[in-house]
Motif scaffolding. Structure first.
Motif, mmCIF file in Angstrom:
data_model
loop_
_atom_site.group_PDB
_atom_site.id
_atom_site.type_symbol
_atom_site.label_atom_id
_atom_site.label_comp_id
_atom_site.label_asym_id
_atom_site.label_seq_id
_atom_site.Cartn_x
_atom_site.Cartn_y
_atom_site.Cartn_z
ATOM 1 N N GLY A 119 0.825 -1.199 0.000
ATOM 2 C CA GLY A 119 0.000 0.000 0.000
ATOM 3 C C GLY A 119 0.861 1.250 0.000
ATOM 4 O O GLY A 119 1.908 1.296 0.650
ATOM 5 N N ILE A 120 0.415 2.253 -0.763
ATOM 6 C CA ILE A 120 1.161 3.514 -0.803
ATOM 7 C C ILE A 120 0.301 4.707 -0.417
ATOM 8 O O ILE A 120 0.818 5.780 -0.169
ATOM 9 N N LEU A 142 -2.667 0.310 -3.873
ATOM 10 C CA LEU A 142 -1.658 -0.736 -3.768
ATOM 11 C C LEU A 142 -0.751 -0.665 -4.985
ATOM 12 O O LEU A 142 -1.227 -0.613 -6.122
ATOM 13 N N GLU A 143 0.560 -0.624 -4.752
ATOM 14 C CA GLU A 143 1.530 -0.672 -5.840
ATOM 15 C C GLU A 143 2.053 -2.098 -5.950
ATOM 16 O O GLU A 143 2.533 -2.658 -4.959
ATOM 17 N N ILE A 144 1.959 -2.661 -7.140
ATOM 18 C CA ILE A 144 2.337 -4.057 -7.364
ATOM 19 C C ILE A 144 3.497 -4.109 -8.350
ATOM 20 O O ILE A 144 3.440 -3.503 -9.423
ATOM 21 N N MET A 176 2.531 -1.670 -11.401
ATOM 22 C CA MET A 176 1.186 -1.140 -11.618
ATOM 23 C C MET A 176 0.568 -0.732 -10.290
ATOM 24 O O MET A 176 1.060 -1.128 -9.236
ATOM 25 N N GLN A 177 -0.478 0.039 -10.361
ATOM 26 C CA GLN A 177 -1.203 0.440 -9.163
ATOM 27 C C GLN A 177 -2.631 -0.049 -9.253
ATOM 28 O O GLN A 177 -3.232 -0.041 -10.327
ATOM 29 N N GLN A 178 -3.142 -0.496 -8.106
ATOM 30 C CA GLN A 178 -4.503 -1.005 -8.032
ATOM 31 C C GLN A 178 -5.189 -0.366 -6.833
ATOM 32 O O GLN A 178 -4.636 -0.344 -5.735
#
Length: 155
Positions: free
Chosen positions: A54-55, A78-80, A92-94
């Motif tokens: 998480g960011i 969330l950065e994956i 990617m970010q979700q």
């Protein structure tokens, strides 16, 4: 003879107390509003490894008791990072919506498991730590995927 009698009474008392504790386990008090302070996820297959963290945290869970109701609100970004054979191939970010993720439903604690039952599914997480201010949960939806949540009580 009197000493033996006192020892026997003491042993019976300790045994009775131990049995009472086993039959009435203490359920942690989770009633209140909890802010998500950390989410991490990890997925591993034979060649793919993805890790998320998480960011941006703006998500909450509210647990009510009698009856046991749970409500999610807000979001966590969330950065994956995805690796194939050890090489970073994508970041990617979700956005995770806690209202959609956990729905509005019921909660139940059994041992160290917290089960959230929504309209369409049941999710069981392991409580790895809980006290007056902190709650840590681990969710393992598959053999290759683990998600860890940390919450701080705000009221």
């Amino acid at each position: 003879m009197r000493t033996i009698f006192i020892l026997m009474v003491g042993i019976l008392f300790l045994t009775a107390c131990k049995g009472d504790d086993d039959n009435n386990p203490v359920t942690p008090d989770i009633a209140g509003k909890w802010k998500v302070t950390k989410i991490t996820s990890e997925m591993t297959t034979s060649s793919i490894y993805a890790i998320g963290e998480g960011i941006d945290y703006n998500g909450y869970m509210t647990f009510e008791s009698n009856p046991n109701k749970v409500f999610g609100e807000g979001e966590v970004l969330l950065e994956i990072k995805m690796y194939i054979d050890g090489v970073l191939v994508e970041t990617m970010q979700q956005t995770i919506s806690l209202a959609n993720q956990f729905e509005t439903g019921q909660w139940e604690i059994s041992g160290n498991n917290l089960t959230l039952s929504g309209q369409n599914s049941d999710v069981t997480m392991t409580i790895t730590e809980i006290n007056n201010n902190t709650m840590k949960l681990t969710y393992t939806p598959t053999d290759t995927n683990v998600v860890k949540y940390e919450f701080t009580r705000i009221n």
